[in-house]
Design a protein around this motif. Structure first.
Motif, PDB file in Angstrom:
ATOM      1  N   GLY A  42      10.135  11.336  -0.428  1.00 59.14           N
ATOM      2  CA  GLY A  42       9.648  11.551  -1.882  1.00 59.14           C
ATOM      3  C   GLY A  42       9.418  13.186  -2.054  1.00 59.14           C
ATOM      4  O   GLY A  42       9.211  13.934  -1.206  1.00 59.14           O
ATOM      5  N   PHE A  43       9.677  13.606  -3.378  1.00 58.93           N
ATOM      6  CA  PHE A  43       9.725  15.048  -3.472  1.00 58.93           C
ATOM      7  C   PHE A  43       9.062  15.394  -5.114  1.00 58.93           C
ATOM      8  O   PHE A  43       8.940  14.295  -5.845  1.00 58.93           O
ATOM      9  N   LYS A  44       8.635  16.596  -4.959  1.00 61.12           N
ATOM     10  CA  LYS A  44       8.190  17.120  -6.227  1.00 61.12           C
ATOM     11  C   LYS A  44       8.644  18.624  -6.221  1.00 61.12           C
ATOM     12  O   LYS A  44       8.953  19.143  -5.258  1.00 61.12           O
ATOM     13  N   ILE A  45       8.692  19.428  -7.262  1.00 58.72           N
ATOM     14  CA  ILE A  45       9.184  20.538  -7.374  1.00 58.72           C
ATOM     15  C   ILE A  45       7.747  21.407  -7.042  1.00 58.72           C
ATOM     16  O   ILE A  45       6.769  21.210  -7.986  1.00 58.72           O
TER      17      ILE A  45
ATOM     18  N   PRO B  62      -7.208  -1.587  -5.668  1.00 55.39           N
ATOM     19  CA  PRO B  62      -7.500  -2.596  -5.382  1.00 55.39           C
ATOM     20  C   PRO B  62      -8.211  -2.799  -4.096  1.00 55.39           C
ATOM     21  O   PRO B  62      -8.177  -1.784  -3.190  1.00 55.39           O
ATOM     22  N   PRO B  63      -9.292  -3.770  -3.912  1.00 52.40           N
ATOM     23  CA  PRO B  63      -9.903  -3.916  -2.656  1.00 52.40           C
ATOM     24  C   PRO B  63      -9.181  -3.678  -1.300  1.00 52.40           C
ATOM     25  O   PRO B  63      -8.154  -4.149  -1.190  1.00 52.40           O
ATOM     26  N   GLY B  64      -9.387  -2.715  -0.326  1.00 57.75           N
ATOM     27  CA  GLY B  64      -8.814  -2.404   0.888  1.00 57.75           C
ATOM     28  C   GLY B  64      -7.516  -1.528   0.602  1.00 57.75           C
ATOM     29  O   GLY B  64      -6.870  -1.253   1.652  1.00 57.75           O
ATOM     30  N   LEU B  65      -7.213  -1.070  -0.493  1.00 52.00           N
ATOM     31  CA  LEU B  65      -6.060  -0.423  -0.741  1.00 52.00           C
ATOM     32  C   LEU B  65      -6.469   1.151  -1.396  1.00 52.00           C
ATOM     33  O   LEU B  65      -7.540   1.215  -1.795  1.00 52.00           O
ATOM     34  N   ASP B  66      -5.441   2.052  -1.231  1.00 52.94           N
ATOM     35  CA  ASP B  66      -5.742   3.376  -2.153  1.00 52.94           C
ATOM     36  C   ASP B  66      -5.056   3.292  -3.457  1.00 52.94           C
ATOM     37  O   ASP B  66      -4.592   2.395  -3.901  1.00 52.94           O
ATOM     38  N   LYS B  67      -5.257   4.494  -4.161  1.00 53.83           N
ATOM     39  CA  LYS B  67      -4.894   4.277  -5.670  1.00 53.83           C
ATOM     40  C   LYS B  67      -3.246   4.606  -5.693  1.00 53.83           C
ATOM     41  O   LYS B  67      -2.878   4.633  -6.998  1.00 53.83           O
TER      42      LYS B  67
ATOM     43  N   GLU C 104       7.480  18.427  -0.326  1.00 50.79           N
ATOM     44  CA  GLU C 104       7.459  16.800   0.176  1.00 50.79           C
ATOM     45  C   GLU C 104       5.958  16.225  -0.336  1.00 50.79           C
ATOM     46  O   GLU C 104       5.178  16.839  -0.464  1.00 50.79           O
ATOM     47  N   LEU C 105       6.212  14.769  -1.068  1.00 59.66           N
ATOM     48  CA  LEU C 105       5.253  14.342  -1.409  1.00 59.66           C
ATOM     49  C   LEU C 105       4.071  13.681  -0.587  1.00 59.66           C
ATOM     50  O   LEU C 105       4.616  13.457   0.676  1.00 59.66           O
ATOM     51  N   LYS C 106       2.803  14.097  -0.702  1.00 56.55           N
ATOM     52  CA  LYS C 106       1.801  13.549   0.258  1.00 56.55           C
ATOM     53  C   LYS C 106       1.289  12.131  -0.588  1.00 56.55           C
ATOM     54  O   LYS C 106       1.689  11.891  -1.691  1.00 56.55           O
ATOM     55  N   ALA C 107       0.394  11.409   0.095  1.00 61.50           N
ATOM     56  CA  ALA C 107      -0.069  10.232  -0.143  1.00 61.50           C
ATOM     57  C   ALA C 107      -0.857  10.276  -1.614  1.00 61.50           C
ATOM     58  O   ALA C 107      -0.520   9.381  -2.575  1.00 61.50           O
ATOM     59  N   LYS C 108      -1.579  11.369  -1.882  1.00 58.42           N
ATOM     60  CA  LYS C 108      -2.171  11.665  -3.070  1.00 58.42           C
ATOM     61  C   LYS C 108      -1.377  11.836  -4.074  1.00 58.42           C
ATOM     62  O   LYS C 108      -1.863  11.597  -5.406  1.00 58.42           O
ATOM     63  N   ASP C 109      -0.261  12.452  -3.890  1.00 60.15           N
ATOM     64  CA  ASP C 109       0.689  12.473  -5.175  1.00 60.15           C
ATOM     65  C   ASP C 109       1.142  11.387  -5.921  1.00 60.15           C
ATOM     66  O   ASP C 109       1.586  11.321  -6.893  1.00 60.15           O
TER      67      ASP C 109
END
Length: 421
Positions: free
Chosen positions: A159-162, A106-111, A31-36
């Motif tokens: 969301g997923f990844k292998i 952007p300012p105030g947000l993540d990547k 399962e996807l994490k935010a950083k993925d």
């Protein structure tokens, strides 16, 4: 400069593997994490992309894509591309612009978010518990085309990844996975909900529908990664929401199970959303020269009855077939899930469902074009098709009533076949 003369590192076995596919992972669902889903904007020769595919209620396909291309010491090139295809009128709208002042985060947000003078894509929580997160897309692509779209993810479709962990989703090229020559990574939202509008030629068009998102990275020159790519995106609103997606690449002869000369390996990942829930994730490696057989987990794309296309010089399939088989992910619905679909795409002289044959070198930035050394006389092409098809599915009745007897689910398929060399 003389250190190599005194190296004590053991020599690399010429028959050792130099491809480590994600499809060999023992964990199918990561399962996807935010950083993925964050932009990496890596240096070197890296192409990173975020693509939203949506089918609107009338069958129109809307694709929005951001491409970040790093080329050695050159300043990165960032493009926003958009394709709108109406299968009824056969009208295609295409925009590809090099954007300016690209920023992530952007300012105030993540990547997960990015912006430029011509667009913004913002990731944020969604107020509806049934769709916990979303992206807002705002793009001014020309005087006659603007996009305003909200794309959200259903809570029952993670969301997923292998593979699990921060390296989930990665296939590695080279004999050393810790210091690879290159890599490929894919992360997916396999089912999304879209709402908003398209302003085209001064007229507002409602943009309501469903689709998918993929965030992908090619960490090596694209002509060294693969000779072929296949992609399938099937979506249906039947049975509470159905999706079947696949991404597949075939390596060159340079990378395989037994080192250089053993290539032509096929790496495929996919998923099935059934009854509005993520029901199965599939991944499979097909090694060159090894017999294929029925397995508990299968993820396969097939080109059927190929014929020579004088427009591209490639052997174009006259039909494509996709197959998914894997264990059910749903509690109370244990068992195997199997699905397949077939699409007749016709011949070069009599095509069916063909949107376009994309001349890749005509679309990519000039600097990137000069750095990718294709074999003389070859040009990469992407065939794009869309048509209504039936997904044949069989699995536990706990997923969808009657599924054990088999169901034919009507929906729309967008598929690509890419020939690189």
């Amino acid at each position: 400069m003389f250190s190599s003369f005194f190296s004590t590192a053991p020599p690399v076995d010429s028959k050792a593997p130099n491809l480590f596919p994600v499809s060999e992972s023992s964990d199918l669902l990561g399962e996807l994490k935010a950083k993925d889903l964050e932009w990496t904007c890596a240096g070197g020769f890296v192409t990173e992309t975020q693509i939203f595919y949506q089918f609107l209620k009338d069958g129109t396909m809307l694709m929005c894509q951001v491409i970040h291309s790093s080329i050695g010491l050159w300043y990165p090139t960032i493009q926003f591309t958009c394709k709108i295809y109406n299968p009824t009128t056969k009208e295609t709208t295409w925009r590809s612009i090099n954007v300016t002042n690209f920023v992530t985060a952007p300012p105030g947000l993540d990547k997960r978010s990015s912006k430029a003078d011509q667009f913004s894509i913002t990731h944020k929580p969604f107020s509806d518990d049934s769709h916990p997160e979303m992206y807002t897309i705002r793009a001014n692509l020309s005087d006659d085309l603007q996009i305003s779209l909200d794309v959200s993810r259903p809570s029952a479709v993670p969301g997923f990844k292998i593979g699990k962990g921060p390296k989930g989703g990665y296939s590695y090229f080279g004999s050393d996975q810790q210091k690879p020559d290159g890599y490929v990574v894919h992360r997916f939202w396999p089912r999304t909900k879209a709402s908003g509008h398209i302003i085209q030629n001064g007229h507002a068009i409602a943009a309501e529908g469903h689709g998918m998102l993929v965030h992908a990275i090619q960490g090596m020159r694209p002509n060294l990664i693969a000779s072929r790519w296949n992609f399938a995106n099937f979506q249906s609103d039947a049975h509470g929401g159905v999706s079947a997606i696949q991404m597949e690449f075939t390596t060159l002869d340079t990378h395989g199970r037994h080192g250089p000369g053993s290539g032509g390996a096929t790496v495929n990942v996919g998923s099935l959303v059934l009854g509005g829930k993520l029901a199965a994730v599939t991944a499979e490696t097909r090694w060159s020269g090894e017999a294929q057989f029925v397995k508990a987990v299968m993820s396969r794309a097939h080109h059927l009855n190929p014929v020579h296309d004088p427009d591209t010089s490639y052997m174009q399939p006259t039909a494509v077939e996709f197959r998914w088989t894997g264990p059910s992910l749903l509690q109370g619905a244990e068992g195997s899930v199997d699905a397949s679909l077939y699409l007749d795409v016709g011949s070069p002289s009599s095509p069916k469902g063909l949107i376009e044959k994309v001349d890749v070198l005509a679309e990519i930035p000039y600097v990137l074009k000069t750095m990718v050394n294709y074999v003389a006389g070859t040009k990469p092409y992407i065939y794009q098709w869309q048509d209504n098809v039936k997904l044949a599915v069989r699995g536990p009745d706990g997923i969808i009533p009657g599924l054990s007897e088999g169901l034919d689910i009507e929906g729309v398929l967008y598929t690509e076949a890419s020939f690189i060399s």
